[in-house]
Write a protein that holds these residues in place. Structure first.
Motif, PDB file in Angstrom:
ATOM      1  N   LEU A   7      10.556 -18.400  -0.080  1.00  0.00           N
ATOM      2  CA  LEU A   7      11.413 -18.727   1.065  1.00  0.00           C
ATOM      3  C   LEU A   7      12.691 -17.891   1.038  1.00  0.00           C
ATOM      4  N   ILE A   8      13.274 -17.738  -0.156  1.00  0.00           N
ATOM      5  CA  ILE A   8      14.499 -16.936  -0.287  1.00  0.00           C
ATOM      6  C   ILE A   8      14.214 -15.470  -0.008  1.00  0.00           C
ATOM      7  N   GLU A   9      13.098 -14.977  -0.525  1.00  0.00           N
ATOM      8  CA  GLU A   9      12.733 -13.575  -0.299  1.00  0.00           C
ATOM      9  C   GLU A   9      12.543 -13.293   1.189  1.00  0.00           C
ATOM     10  N   ASN A  10      11.862 -14.186   1.878  1.00  0.00           N
ATOM     11  CA  ASN A  10      11.628 -13.991   3.313  1.00  0.00           C
ATOM     12  C   ASN A  10      12.944 -13.944   4.088  1.00  0.00           C
ATOM     13  N   ALA A  11      13.901 -14.787   3.687  1.00  0.00           N
ATOM     14  CA  ALA A  11      15.189 -14.789   4.367  1.00  0.00           C
ATOM     15  C   ALA A  11      15.959 -13.501   4.097  1.00  0.00           C
ATOM     16  N   LEU A  12      15.901 -12.991   2.867  1.00  0.00           N
ATOM     17  CA  LEU A  12      16.629 -11.772   2.525  1.00  0.00           C
ATOM     18  C   LEU A  12      16.002 -10.530   3.147  1.00  0.00           C
ATOM     19  N   LEU A  13      14.684 -10.553   3.381  1.00  0.00           N
ATOM     20  CA  LEU A  13      14.012  -9.390   3.959  1.00  0.00           C
ATOM     21  C   LEU A  13      14.518  -9.079   5.365  1.00  0.00           C
ATOM     22  N   GLU A  14      15.087 -10.060   6.037  1.00  0.00           N
ATOM     23  CA  GLU A  14      15.647  -9.812   7.361  1.00  0.00           C
ATOM     24  C   GLU A  14      16.821  -8.836   7.288  1.00  0.00           C
ATOM     25  N   PHE A  15      17.511  -8.799   6.135  1.00  0.00           N
ATOM     26  CA  PHE A  15      18.659  -7.896   5.958  1.00  0.00           C
ATOM     27  C   PHE A  15      18.267  -6.637   5.200  1.00  0.00           C
ATOM     28  N   VAL A  16      17.233  -6.719   4.347  1.00  0.00           N
ATOM     29  CA  VAL A  16      16.804  -5.564   3.560  1.00  0.00           C
ATOM     30  C   VAL A  16      15.299  -5.382   3.776  1.00  0.00           C
ATOM     31  N   PRO A  17      14.875  -4.945   4.943  1.00  0.00           N
ATOM     32  CA  PRO A  17      13.435  -4.842   5.205  1.00  0.00           C
ATOM     33  C   PRO A  17      12.733  -3.829   4.317  1.00  0.00           C
ATOM     34  N   GLU A  18      13.471  -2.843   3.815  1.00  0.00           N
ATOM     35  CA  GLU A  18      12.831  -1.838   2.970  1.00  0.00           C
ATOM     36  C   GLU A  18      12.452  -2.380   1.594  1.00  0.00           C
ATOM     37  N   ALA A  19      12.855  -3.609   1.297  1.00  0.00           N
ATOM     38  CA  ALA A  19      12.543  -4.200  -0.009  1.00  0.00           C
ATOM     39  C   ALA A  19      11.250  -5.007   0.010  1.00  0.00           C
ATOM     40  N   ALA A  20      10.387  -4.803   1.022  1.00  0.00           N
ATOM     41  CA  ALA A  20       9.164  -5.595   1.135  1.00  0.00           C
ATOM     42  C   ALA A  20       8.256  -5.403  -0.077  1.00  0.00           C
ATOM     43  N   ASP A  21       8.313  -4.215  -0.693  1.00  0.00           N
ATOM     44  CA  ASP A  21       7.483  -3.959  -1.868  1.00  0.00           C
ATOM     45  C   ASP A  21       8.223  -4.246  -3.172  1.00  0.00           C
ATOM     46  N   SER A  22       9.446  -4.747  -3.084  1.00  0.00           N
ATOM     47  CA  SER A  22      10.232  -5.051  -4.297  1.00  0.00           C
ATOM     48  C   SER A  22      10.819  -6.453  -4.186  1.00  0.00           C
ATOM     49  N   ARG A  23       9.941  -7.408  -3.911  1.00  0.00           N
ATOM     50  CA  ARG A  23      10.419  -8.777  -3.697  1.00  0.00           C
ATOM     51  C   ARG A  23      11.095  -9.350  -4.941  1.00  0.00           C
ATOM     52  N   ALA A  24      10.517  -9.098  -6.099  1.00  0.00           N
ATOM     53  CA  ALA A  24      11.095  -9.649  -7.340  1.00  0.00           C
ATOM     54  C   ALA A  24      12.498  -9.088  -7.568  1.00  0.00           C
ATOM     55  N   GLU A  25      12.655  -7.794  -7.263  1.00  0.00           N
ATOM     56  CA  GLU A  25      13.975  -7.174  -7.412  1.00  0.00           C
ATOM     57  C   GLU A  25      14.944  -7.734  -6.374  1.00  0.00           C
ATOM     58  N   LEU A  26      14.471  -7.919  -5.156  1.00  0.00           N
ATOM     59  CA  LEU A  26      15.311  -8.451  -4.089  1.00  0.00           C
ATOM     60  C   LEU A  26      15.794  -9.857  -4.399  1.00  0.00           C
ATOM     61  N   ARG A  27      14.924 -10.641  -5.032  1.00  0.00           N
ATOM     62  CA  ARG A  27      15.260 -12.029  -5.349  1.00  0.00           C
ATOM     63  C   ARG A  27      16.432 -12.117  -6.314  1.00  0.00           C
ATOM     64  N   ARG A  28      16.668 -11.077  -7.059  1.00  0.00           N
ATOM     65  CA  ARG A  28      17.746 -11.084  -8.047  1.00  0.00           C
ATOM     66  C   ARG A  28      19.125 -11.011  -7.395  1.00  0.00           C
ATOM     67  N   LEU A  29      19.169 -10.795  -6.086  1.00  0.00           N
ATOM     68  CA  LEU A  29      20.448 -10.859  -5.390  1.00  0.00           C
ATOM     69  C   LEU A  29      21.015 -12.277  -5.394  1.00  0.00           C
ATOM     70  N   VAL A  30      20.142 -13.266  -5.475  1.00  0.00           N
ATOM     71  CA  VAL A  30      20.529 -14.673  -5.383  1.00  0.00           C
ATOM     72  C   VAL A  30      20.355 -15.318  -6.745  1.00  0.00           C
ATOM     73  N   THR A  31      21.278 -16.196  -7.114  1.00  0.00           N
ATOM     74  CA  THR A  31      21.175 -16.875  -8.404  1.00  0.00           C
ATOM     75  C   THR A  31      19.942 -17.767  -8.451  1.00  0.00           C
ATOM     76  N   SER A  32      19.363 -17.900  -9.623  1.00  0.00           N
ATOM     77  CA  SER A  32      18.068 -18.575  -9.760  1.00  0.00           C
ATOM     78  C   SER A  32      18.125 -20.058  -9.406  1.00  0.00           C
ATOM     79  N   GLY A  33      19.300 -20.674  -9.483  1.00  0.00           N
ATOM     80  CA  GLY A  33      19.394 -22.101  -9.212  1.00  0.00           C
ATOM     81  C   GLY A  33      19.234 -22.479  -7.749  1.00  0.00           C
ATOM     82  N   GLU A  34      19.283 -21.482  -6.845  1.00  0.00           N
ATOM     83  CA  GLU A  34      19.190 -21.797  -5.419  1.00  0.00           C
ATOM     84  C   GLU A  34      17.803 -22.302  -5.026  1.00  0.00           C
ATOM     85  N   ARG A  35      16.775 -21.909  -5.763  1.00  0.00           N
ATOM     86  CA  ARG A  35      15.440 -22.420  -5.428  1.00  0.00           C
ATOM     87  C   ARG A  35      15.343 -23.922  -5.684  1.00  0.00           C
TER      88      ARG A  35
END
Length: 457
Positions: free
Chosen positions: A119-147
């Protein structure tokens, strides 16, 4: 004859002039010594104030930035295809509360297995669409406790499934310190805590005002965290300190005031009371860590009270504060002129009426001041709390004084030793600001009470 008289007169004038010079030189030396003393005293005061100002400026400079934290405002879509969970169970006919609880726990377990990171990755992809192949890396923008925050929201309100909700997600701690400039940007990639791709995304999102510095409510609303450092807060420590302060106020202040009134006004003057007074004065000078050893031995090992609980911390701090309250109360009572007592007794008042109707109201400002200063001193103590186990990691807000908890001074002690120094150094200073604010507020309250109840006689 005239010549002799004139000579004698000249001799006396010379003697007077010499004596005057001696006196003037003596006065000059005394005045110089007085000026030097006043200068040294003023220099000491200025130096002390300068050091205090330097301390406060340093703490404020380091701690104030921690009250603002990097957040990412996003729109979270609670996708029902990702949150594959049945409808929340309700009470069935003939079902017991225990059976409902069991089905509720199974439902929450099923909910926990959902891919909240997606869910967090999908929300962030709206701002960083080029990160579609680097979801795990993109997820690191947000602290792990948000899930876990998203999961708890659905547990509290299952109707969120299928809806879009606007949320401010906390950025990861490394992202926060990178954007605040607490990491050297000139270091090579192999020494950076973030990958080159993450650093580029963070800078780009910050430049586009997607990542913002917002007031950190997490600092006050969250408990401590080891897995999600950006989510670490002071809620548990604040609650623990408030519980302990309440125990000290309810226990140490009444007992200390009552003891001081008895010793000052009613106790006979003999060797036994002299021994008590000497021991009270000695206890006021005992290092606080000794009270921690006493609390660990008596309250935990003997009375089997819970380890790392505010009730034990409050009892230990009450023992430590008791001598201060007794001494302050006795000093306030001694400051009341004997004529007040004599006048009350002279018009027929009893000893009890004299003390409680005349002496005690006049001594109340001093008693309150001493009690509040004692409480303010207790809330800042760390050593005795470490010895009763309050340095343990507790990720919950205590509901009662018997629940495990930590305290503000101990939380400061734990944070200053965290390995992520560039993030928790500011966090530690922010916690110090909160603790100092509580102590300054208590001292200001003591001054106000003194002015409010002060009476002239």
């Amino acid at each position: 004859m005239n010549t002799t008289n004139q000579t004698n007169l000249q001799d006396r004038e010379a003697a007077w002039a010499k004596q005057r010079r001696v006196v003037e030189q003596s006065l000059a030396r005394r005045h110089a010594a007085e000026r030097r003393f006043r200068g040294l005293g003023l220099s000491g005061v200025i130096f002390g104030l300068a050091m205090v100002a330097l301390l406060f400026v340093t703490i404020l400079a380091k701690g104030l930035p921690a009250f603002w934290q990097a957040t990412i405002p996003v729109e979270i879509y609670f996708d029902p295809q990702i949150i594959e969970v049945e409808q929340r169970p309700g009470l069935l006919p003939g079902e017991s509360a225990a059976q409902l609880r069991e089905r509720e726990m199974a439902w929450q377990t099923q909910l926990t297995m959902s891919n909240w990171n997606r869910l967090i990755e999908n929300a962030l992809l709206e701002f960083v669409p080029e990160a579609a192949d680097s979801r795990a890396e993109l997820r690191r923008l947000v602290t792990s406790g948000e899930r876990f925050r998203l999961r708890d929201m659905v547990v509290a309100d299952p109707s969120l499934i299928g809806k879009r909700v606007r949320l401010d997600l906390l950025a990861d701690a490394n992202i926060d310190v990178w954007l605040k400039g607490n990491i050297d940007r000139d270091l090579p990639d192999n020494q950076q805590q973030l990958s080159a791709k993450l650093r580029q995304w963070a800078d780009d999102l910050y430049a586009r005002d997607v990542i913002r510095m917002s007031f950190s409510t997490a600092l006050f609303a969250n408990t401590d965290s080891r897995s999600s450092l950006a989510s670490a807060g002071l809620a548990g420590a604040l609650a623990g300190s408030l519980y302990m302060m309440l125990i000290v106020i309810l226990l140490a202040v009444p007992v200390g005031v009552a003891s001081a009134i008895y010793l000052q006004e009613f106790a006979p003057r003999n060797k036994f009371t002299d021994l008590i007074e000497v021991n009270i004065n000695n206890l006021a000078a005992v290092p606080s860590i000794i009270f921690g050893l006493l609390g660990a031995a008596v309250f935990i090992n003997w009375f089997k009270m819970p380890l790392s609980a505010p009730i034990v911390g409050g009892l230990v701090l009450s023992l430590m504060t008791l001598p201060t309250v007794i001494i302050a109360t006795r000093s306030a009572l001694q400051a009341i002129p004997p004529s007040i007592r004599q006048a009350a007794l002279g018009i027929g008042a009893s000893k009890m009426q004299t003390i409680f109707h005349h002496v005690l109201p006049l001594a109340l400002p001093g008693i309150l001041t001493g009690a509040i200063i004692g409480v303010a001193q207790a809330i800042g103590e760390t050593a005795p709390l470490l010895l009763i186990g309050m340095s343990a990691f507790v990720a919950a807000v205590p509901a009662t004084p018997f629940d495990q908890s930590t305290a503000l001074p101990v939380q400061i002690y734990l944070w200053q030793g965290n390995e992520l120094r560039n993030f928790f150094e500011a966090r530690t200073s922010a916690a110090i600001i909160v603790l100092l604010s509580v102590m300054i507020t208590l001292n200001a309250f003591a001054i106000w009470l003194r002015k409010r109840f002060e009476k002239r006689w």
